[in-house]
Design a protein around this motif. Structure first.
Motif, PDB file in Angstrom:
ATOM      1  N   MET A   1       0.851  -1.197   0.000  1.00  6.93           N
ATOM      2  CA  MET A   1       0.000   0.000   0.000  1.00  6.93           C
ATOM      3  C   MET A   1       0.883   1.241   0.000  1.00  6.93           C
ATOM      4  O   MET A   1       1.627   1.503   0.941  1.00  6.93           O
ATOM      5  N   THR A   2       0.785   2.003  -1.058  1.00  2.85           N
ATOM      6  CA  THR A   2       1.537   3.246  -1.177  1.00  2.85           C
ATOM      7  C   THR A   2       0.865   4.352  -0.366  1.00  2.85           C
ATOM      8  O   THR A   2      -0.359   4.393  -0.255  1.00  2.85           O
ATOM      9  N   GLN A   3       1.684   5.228   0.196  1.00  2.00           N
ATOM     10  CA  GLN A   3       1.170   6.399   0.904  1.00  2.00           C
ATOM     11  C   GLN A   3       1.581   7.650   0.117  1.00  2.00           C
ATOM     12  O   GLN A   3       2.752   7.985   0.054  1.00  2.00           O
ATOM     13  N   PHE A   4       0.609   8.290  -0.499  1.00  2.00           N
ATOM     14  CA  PHE A   4       0.860   9.522  -1.238  1.00  2.00           C
ATOM     15  C   PHE A   4       0.805  10.708  -0.282  1.00  2.00           C
ATOM     16  O   PHE A   4      -0.138  10.845   0.497  1.00  2.00           O
ATOM     17  N   VAL A   5       1.810  11.561  -0.355  1.00  2.00           N
ATOM     18  CA  VAL A   5       1.813  12.827   0.396  1.00  2.00           C
ATOM     19  C   VAL A   5       1.852  13.938  -0.645  1.00  2.00           C
ATOM     20  O   VAL A   5       2.803  14.043  -1.433  1.00  2.00           O
ATOM     21  N   LEU A   6       0.805  14.767  -0.656  1.00  2.00           N
ATOM     22  CA  LEU A   6       0.561  15.717  -1.732  1.00  2.00           C
ATOM     23  C   LEU A   6       0.712  17.152  -1.228  1.00  2.00           C
ATOM     24  O   LEU A   6       0.048  17.546  -0.265  1.00  2.00           O
ATOM     25  N   VAL A   7       1.573  17.925  -1.883  1.00  7.83           N
ATOM     26  CA  VAL A   7       1.850  19.296  -1.446  1.00  7.83           C
ATOM     27  C   VAL A   7       1.664  20.240  -2.639  1.00  7.83           C
ATOM     28  O   VAL A   7       2.388  20.137  -3.633  1.00  7.83           O
ATOM     29  N   ALA A   8       0.693  21.143  -2.535  1.00  6.80           N
ATOM     30  CA  ALA A   8       0.400  22.069  -3.626  1.00  6.80           C
ATOM     31  C   ALA A   8       1.331  23.275  -3.592  1.00  6.80           C
ATOM     32  O   ALA A   8       2.035  23.518  -2.612  1.00  6.80           O
ATOM     33  N   GLY A   9       1.304  24.043  -4.669  1.00  2.12           N
ATOM     34  CA  GLY A   9       2.218  25.158  -4.826  1.00  2.12           C
ATOM     35  C   GLY A   9       1.777  26.429  -4.124  1.00  2.12           C
ATOM     36  O   GLY A   9       0.922  26.419  -3.236  1.00  2.12           O
ATOM     37  N   ALA A  10       2.379  27.538  -4.535  1.00  3.64           N
ATOM     38  CA  ALA A  10       2.153  28.831  -3.898  1.00  3.64           C
ATOM     39  C   ALA A  10       0.668  29.169  -3.815  1.00  3.64           C
ATOM     40  O   ALA A  10      -0.101  28.866  -4.732  1.00  3.64           O
ATOM     41  N   TRP A  11       0.294  29.771  -2.694  1.00  6.96           N
ATOM     42  CA  TRP A  11      -1.055  30.281  -2.407  1.00  6.96           C
ATOM     43  C   TRP A  11      -2.082  29.195  -2.063  1.00  6.96           C
ATOM     44  O   TRP A  11      -3.192  29.508  -1.650  1.00  6.96           O
ATOM     45  N   LEU A  12      -1.730  27.936  -2.239  1.00  7.94           N
ATOM     46  CA  LEU A  12      -2.711  26.859  -2.118  1.00  7.94           C
ATOM     47  C   LEU A  12      -2.506  26.041  -0.852  1.00  7.94           C
ATOM     48  O   LEU A  12      -1.413  25.997  -0.286  1.00  7.94           O
ATOM     49  N   GLY A  13      -3.567  25.354  -0.408  1.00  3.64           N
ATOM     50  CA  GLY A  13      -3.498  24.459   0.736  1.00  3.64           C
ATOM     51  C   GLY A  13      -3.889  23.047   0.342  1.00  3.64           C
ATOM     52  O   GLY A  13      -4.009  22.720  -0.849  1.00  3.64           O
ATOM     53  N   SER A  14      -4.138  22.214   1.334  1.00  7.03           N
ATOM     54  CA  SER A  14      -4.484  20.817   1.086  1.00  7.03           C
ATOM     55  C   SER A  14      -5.740  20.680   0.234  1.00  7.03           C
ATOM     56  O   SER A  14      -5.911  19.695  -0.503  1.00  7.03           O
ATOM     57  N   TRP A  15      -6.620  21.675   0.305  1.00  3.93           N
ATOM     58  CA  TRP A  15      -7.877  21.639  -0.441  1.00  3.93           C
ATOM     59  C   TRP A  15      -7.667  21.522  -1.950  1.00  3.93           C
ATOM     60  O   TRP A  15      -8.553  21.058  -2.675  1.00  3.93           O
ATOM     61  N   ALA A  16      -6.499  21.910  -2.432  1.00  2.00           N
ATOM     62  CA  ALA A  16      -6.243  21.868  -3.872  1.00  2.00           C
ATOM     63  C   ALA A  16      -6.281  20.446  -4.425  1.00  2.00           C
ATOM     64  O   ALA A  16      -6.473  20.250  -5.634  1.00  2.00           O
ATOM     65  N   TRP A  17      -6.136  19.455  -3.559  1.00  2.00           N
ATOM     66  CA  TRP A  17      -6.086  18.054  -3.985  1.00  2.00           C
ATOM     67  C   TRP A  17      -7.420  17.330  -3.789  1.00  2.00           C
ATOM     68  O   TRP A  17      -7.475  16.104  -3.902  1.00  2.00           O
ATOM     69  N   ASP A  18      -8.483  18.069  -3.529  1.00  2.00           N
ATOM     70  CA  ASP A  18      -9.761  17.440  -3.172  1.00  2.00           C
ATOM     71  C   ASP A  18     -10.314  16.498  -4.235  1.00  2.00           C
ATOM     72  O   ASP A  18     -11.053  15.565  -3.907  1.00  2.00           O
ATOM     73  N   GLU A  19      -9.966  16.720  -5.495  1.00  2.00           N
ATOM     74  CA  GLU A  19     -10.466  15.831  -6.551  1.00  2.00           C
ATOM     75  C   GLU A  19      -9.469  14.732  -6.914  1.00  2.00           C
ATOM     76  O   GLU A  19      -9.807  13.827  -7.682  1.00  2.00           O
ATOM     77  N   VAL A  20      -8.269  14.791  -6.360  1.00  2.40           N
ATOM     78  CA  VAL A  20      -7.253  13.774  -6.629  1.00  2.40           C
ATOM     79  C   VAL A  20      -7.230  12.712  -5.529  1.00  2.40           C
ATOM     80  O   VAL A  20      -7.141  11.507  -5.799  1.00  2.40           O
ATOM     81  N   VAL A  21      -7.348  13.151  -4.276  1.00  6.75           N
ATOM     82  CA  VAL A  21      -7.274  12.240  -3.132  1.00  6.75           C
ATOM     83  C   VAL A  21      -8.262  11.079  -3.231  1.00  6.75           C
ATOM     84  O   VAL A  21      -7.875   9.914  -3.017  1.00  6.75           O
ATOM     85  N   PRO A  22      -9.551  11.307  -3.553  1.00  8.29           N
ATOM     86  CA  PRO A  22     -10.487  10.171  -3.622  1.00  8.29           C
ATOM     87  C   PRO A  22     -10.091   9.130  -4.670  1.00  8.29           C
ATOM     88  O   PRO A  22     -10.326   7.930  -4.465  1.00  8.29           O
ATOM     89  N   GLU A  23      -9.490   9.581  -5.784  1.00  5.70           N
ATOM     90  CA  GLU A  23      -9.059   8.638  -6.828  1.00  5.70           C
ATOM     91  C   GLU A  23      -7.944   7.726  -6.323  1.00  5.70           C
ATOM     92  O   GLU A  23      -7.917   6.530  -6.609  1.00  5.70           O
ATOM     93  N   LEU A  24      -7.019   8.295  -5.565  1.00 11.50           N
ATOM     94  CA  LEU A  24      -5.908   7.497  -5.033  1.00 11.50           C
ATOM     95  C   LEU A  24      -6.404   6.509  -3.981  1.00 11.50           C
ATOM     96  O   LEU A  24      -5.975   5.353  -3.948  1.00 11.50           O
ATOM     97  N   ARG A  25      -7.307   6.973  -3.136  1.00 11.83           N
ATOM     98  CA  ARG A  25      -7.851   6.090  -2.093  1.00 11.83           C
ATOM     99  C   ARG A  25      -8.713   4.989  -2.683  1.00 11.83           C
ATOM    100  O   ARG A  25      -8.704   3.853  -2.184  1.00 11.83           O
TER     101      ARG A  25
END
Length: 233
Positions: free
Chosen positions: A1-25
């Motif tokens: 089981m891989t553990q993805f840790v996702l870090v968005a760029g300038a001005w953004l927070g964890s919310w930027a990955w809201d449409e990617v996280v469910p696909e990985l899970r």
């Protein structure tokens, strides 16, 4: 089981990955989107370059993550590239999403001489922070009006010290197992420093026919590529 840790760029927070996280899970993996100090819900927290490195390392250690695929977008490629060498055998792979890459002793601003005056002027006018982009700045990047509105509404000023403080690397970045995702609407070719790193047998290039913010414009395709990176690790 891989553990993805996702870090968005300038001005953004964890919310930027809201449409990617469910696909990985949904594919059976762990996915952990991270907000760096001074951004989004962490606004006001003092932050320099090494603060952001420690944000990433600390979260991986706190959650005791193993088989980590560490993903850095845009600015965050700089702290992600440094964090990758700090986590030792916890690391499986690094993915740089149309990102900057760290150079020992160099900063985000030193690597972008043509933009330095613009960023420093913004910082001087905004209490030491880099002001977020406006809607017009996102045109031509494969985003819908709705996606642009979402990014603009969620963006927060970026702490300036993280842009001017130097990176610290103990060994060549090309030694890391890495994938670089180039978003073609933001430029057809990788920057010279990335092109040099891609000469390493441990690095590979993947292209996306979209703009600089693929977690918004093509989240499903980005998730598919990230899952392939997990398989390559």
């Amino acid at each position: 089981m891989t553990q993805f840790v996702l870090v968005a760029g300038a001005w953004l927070g964890s919310w930027a990955w809201d449409e990617v996280v469910p696909e990985l899970r949904a594919a059976g993996h762990g996915a952990h989107a991270l907000t760096l100090s001074g951004l989004a819900e962490k606004q006001g927290v003092p932050a320099g370059q090494q603060t952001h490195v420690q944000d990433i390392v600390g979260e991986i250690e706190r959650l005791d993550l193993r088989d980590v695929v560490l993903v850095g977008h845009s600015y965050s490629g700089i702290p992600v590239g440094q964090a990758a060498e700090h986590i030792g055998d916890r690391l499986a792979h690094v993915v740089f999403v149309d990102s900057n890459v760290p150079a020992d002793g160099g900063s985000f601003l030193s690597a972008w001489p043509s933009g330095r005056a613009m960023v420093e002027a913004s910082m001087a006018a905004n209490d030491g922070c880099w002001a977020p982009l406006t809607a017009a700045d996102y045109e031509g990047q494969g985003l819908t009006d709705e996606q642009i509105a979402r990014i603009v509404a969620g963006s927060t000023p970026h702490p300036g010290a993280t842009l001017s403080e130097p990176a610290v690397l103990a060994r060549p970045l090309g030694e890391l197992p890495a994938t670089y995702i180039k978003c073609l609407l933001d430029g057809a070719q990788p920057t010279d420093d990335v092109a040099e790193l891609l000469k390493s047998e441990r690095w590979r290039l993947v292209e996306m026919d979209t703009g600089h913010w693929p977690m918004f414009s093509q989240p499903g395709e980005l998730a598919r590529i990230l899952l392939q990176c997990a398989g390559a690790s």
